[in-house]
Design an enzyme around this catalytic site. Structure first.
Site, PDB file in Angstrom:
ATOM      1  N   GLU A   1       0.962  -1.140   0.156  1.00 39.48           N
ATOM      2  CA  GLU A   1       0.018   0.255  -0.371  1.00 39.48           C
ATOM      3  C   GLU A   1       0.514   1.189   0.368  1.00 39.48           C
ATOM      4  O   GLU A   1       0.853   2.347   0.941  1.00 39.48           O
ATOM      5  CB  GLU A   1      -1.083  -0.062   1.194  1.00 39.48           C
TER       6      GLU A   1
ATOM      7  N   GLU B   1      -6.393  -8.231  -0.913  1.00 36.38           N
ATOM      8  CA  GLU B   1      -6.912  -7.658   0.126  1.00 36.38           C
ATOM      9  C   GLU B   1      -8.546  -7.197  -0.006  1.00 36.38           C
ATOM     10  O   GLU B   1      -8.696  -6.514  -0.842  1.00 36.38           O
ATOM     11  CB  GLU B   1      -6.252  -6.390   0.639  1.00 36.38           C
TER      12      GLU B   1
END
Length: 755
Positions: A382, A463
């Site tokens: 991320e 995710e």
């Protein structure tokens, strides 16, 4: 190779400063514990381990130390340590990758005091620190330590690559790197054998060396089987080095797979395979990362794949994980998405990305060259875009292993695409609840909305779920049902007849302790399908129910079967997670049989059965104030009953169950097994809201990990014992009586040679 032996035992520990330990010369055994800090189950201060600690161990002189050999201590992931003897010291500034501390020429005849100084503080110059992170970095020696004694010239590493695996004539490329730190002149022979699981030799090559690495080709290999999730065939490469100073033998297991992410989805050995997986943190209650081989290795992998969840892939979050876990994934047919340790500052854009070639992504990639997972995470999780840095991590990964695709996990859209696979954390479901949101509830966004590219590319959801709907195992029934529904909706979207999505990996497998920047009040993230004490929430059965009935028949009603748990009252709508053709519900004198809900979940291999007012009227199940009856569920396949479950209308504590992950423990080194306690009612179902205390006793030469009295959460509890010669664990609750589990020690010695 002379020997590789376990070096896990007989360490003593001090909370004193390293200066005090050096002054005293040795830590007092009476003042030490096995763990640096033993954490409460929840509500603890994460700063309690963010300080310096000292481990010490006496290494007695051995004759083979002086016979021209090299000695070293191999450690798998201590957190930021300095290792010293009486003569010199070694230093490592990394808590995630294995390393060796050379002891050659440092050992003296007699007793040698080995001192390991651990710094558990957060240093922004050392990954994963630099900004906020959403997991804990426990201090200490939390994985295995080996004492390795080798000849002056030895085998440093074996690198294995496979080619032409889909053809009848397969090929294996092998590179053997040598270690010769003294720069000795020598000549020797390297031979390599390819063996199957039965030990039969399938191919053999050999060559001469005077110090350089040697590369071998084994081609034209016929009759070799491909590794598959349903048939995880493993082979062994056995390399022997013979020189004038001796010989060393090194074995390495490997597999022959062909996995490829394409614009049409993922293909395993040439056939389409939809990825269904979960992310996995490796922390445990009370001890953080410090668990033995059985608990952190085979137990977790078996839950993921073989016994409970029936996933086909695990993503390691957010750091390299135990060798024992990864080895077991190979053995049972579980794909692995390997990760680099996350450097938080890259996420928030607060650090320069220029280049020390020994930065952790390099070390992690080098560590994983023989781990034949199908995709490497070469991007910090991320993180923001950083062209130069990520161009280099991709280049390095492809140089180390050109057979493997790379992926870069991001949560931002329109991100620069440098990898082979565009991997995306898609948390769009739930965003409709945010102020100003102007789109309806969406399970997954279209690929090109996330990539911003004019074309389709290999694409994987890495995710989803997680923090968007945190759920405790003892939450009210309707919240848990919504938790289930969200996992169902995303998997249904991933399975849709849209080959552009290779699959989806949910967040996450187990609840875990985390930092206060993202934690709930207790300090433990409740974003998983299982609790951190290894009890399944209802959402776990979303994944389990997608397996073929030939593997396991699953039938799990998402209910506590009580009229007063839901708003207004009753149990409808009632989701039953199952892979059966039909579910029959018997309530009193009424019997209703219902099929899968293909209207709302048309793409799942096995949609859930949803029982609602289309099947039972308000009067048939009764309303508040009317009699409440027990229920009987029966699952049918091809018209025949294959599963049954009774849920009592008046559940009472009846049985205290103790279940062990394994009945055996390894003799060498440090091993641990998890024991799960469950309070069951008269029908054998867990009592989710029972929070009684349970007293634990361990008999024999073993040690309890965690408190001797635990409080059940969600009707279950967790304990673990470090092994001894033989152990017997018993538990007692005043209301439910007692239960016991017996574990015997067995001598299973494998894996040391690959340390």
């Amino acid at each position: 190779m002379r020997s590789v032996t376990s070096f896990n035992d007989s360490w003593v520990f001090s909370e004193a400063s390293t200066r005090d330990a050096e002054r005293s010369g040795r830590v007092s055994r009476s003042a030490c514990r096995t763990n640096a800090v033993e954490l409460p189950f929840n509500y603890f201060d994460e700063r309690c381990y963010q300080r310096a600690f000292t481990y010490q161990r006496v290494l007695a002189w051995r004759p083979d130390f002086s016979q021209g050999s090299r000695s070293s201590s191999t450690r798998q992931w201590p957190m930021r340590s300095c290792i010293s003897t009486a003569k010199r010291s070694s230093r490592i500034r990394d808590g995630y990758t294995p390393f060796e501390a050379r002891l050659t020429d440092r050992l003296l005849e007699g007793d040698n005091l080995i001192t390991v100084k651990i710094d558990g503080s957060e240093n922004p110059e050392i990954p994963p620190f630099g900004a906020g992170i959403d997991y804990l970095t426990y201090a200490g020696i939390y994985r295995d330590v080996w004492l390795k004694v080798t000849d002056p010239v030895s085998i440093a590493n074996i690198k294995i690559e496979t080619r032409d695996v889909l053809s009848d004539h397969k090929a294996v490329s092998l590179r053997c790197d040598l270690s010769n730190p003294q720069g000795l002149s020598f000549s020797g022979t390297i031979s390599a054998l390819l063996k199957n699981a039965a030990g039969e030799v399938l191919a053999e090559v050999a060559g001469e060396t005077t110090g350089q690495s040697l590369a071998f080709e084994m081609d034209g290999l016929r009759g070799l089987s491909l590794w598959d999730i349903d048939d995880p065939v493993l082979y062994v490469i056995e390399v022997e080095l013979r020189t004038g100073q001796g010989f060393r033998l090194l074995r390495r297991a490997f597999r022959l797979p062909h996995g490829e992410f394409t614009t049409e989805g993922f293909r395993l050995n040439g056939r389409p395979l939809k990825i269904r997986g979960l992310n996995r943190h490796q922390s445990f209650p009370y001890v953080g990362l410090r668990m033995g081989r059985t608990a952190k290795g085979s137990a977790h992998a078996d839950i993921m794949n073989a016994h409970r969840l029936h996933c086909n892939l695990v993503r390691t979050s957010h750091y390299p994980q135990s060798k024992w876990f990864l080895d077991h994934c190979d053995r049972i047919g579980l794909l692995v998405f390997a990760r680099n340790p996350r450097l938080a500052a890259y996420r928030w854009g607060g650090m320069e990305t220029g280049g020390n070639p020994e930065r952790p992504p390099h070390r992690s990639s080098a560590t994983g060259t023989t781990r034949l997972s199908y995709i490497w995470g070469v991007r910090i999780n991320e993180s923001q875009d950083s062209h130069d840095f990520y161009a280099e991590t991709n280049r390095l990964a492809r140089e180390l292993d050109p057979t493997r695709q790379t992926g870069g996990v991001r949560y931002i859209t329109d991100s620069e695409f440098l990898e082979d696979v565009y991997t995306m954390n898609d948390f769009i479901l739930g965003n409709e609840e945010l102020p100003g949101a102007n789109r309806p509830g969406t399970a997954l966004r279209p690929q090109q909305e996330c990539t911003g590219l004019p074309r389709k590319v290999p694409y994987l959801i890495t995710e989803f779920g997680g923090h968007m709907y945190p759920t405790k195992i003892y939450d009210q029934e309707q919240r848990q049902a919504e938790h289930v529904r969200r996992h169902l909706e995303v998997l249904n979207a991933a399975y849709a007849r849209n080959p552009g999505i290779s699959g989806a990996i949910g967040w996450c497998m187990f609840d875990y302790n985390t930092t206060r920047i993202s934690a709930p009040a207790t300090g433990s993230a409740i974003t998983a399908s299982w609790t951190c004490s290894a009890s399944p929430k209802f959402a776990a059965y979303v994944y389990a129910s997608q397996c073929d009935p030939s593997e396991e028949i699953v039938m799990k009603p998402v209910t506590f079967w009580a009229r007063g748990d839901d708003d207004i009252g009753g149990v409808l709508p009632l989701i039953v997670l199952t892979n059966c053709d039909e579910i029959e519900l018997k309530y009193g004198s009424l019997t209703k049989r219902v099929g899968p809900d293909r209207e709302n979940f048309p793409h799942l291999p096995h949609p859930p059965v949803v029982i609602d007012h289309r099947h039972f009227t308000k009067d048939e199940l009764g309303v508040w104030g009317m009699k409440w009856e027990s229920a009987e569920f029966t699952g049918f396949i091809a018209g025949k009953p294959v599963a049954d479950l009774r849920m009592a209308a008046d559940p009472v504590p009846t049985t205290l169950q103790v279940e062990a992950d394994s009945k055996t423990l390894r003799r060498e080194g440090r091993d641990t097994v998890r024991l799960i306690l469950r309070a069951l009612d008269q029908a054998g179902n867990v009592l989710p809201f029972l929070n009684d205390a349970v007293d634990i006793e361990i008999h024999g030469p073993a040690r309890l990990v965690g408190p001797a009295r635990i409080v059940l959460q969600g009707g279950s509890g967790f304990l673990a014992g470090v092994h001894g010669r033989r152990r017997h664990a018993s538990s007692r609750s005043r209301r439910r009586g007692s239960a016991a589990a017996k574990l015997d020690l067995v001598a299973l010695a494998d894996g040391a040679a690959s340390a």
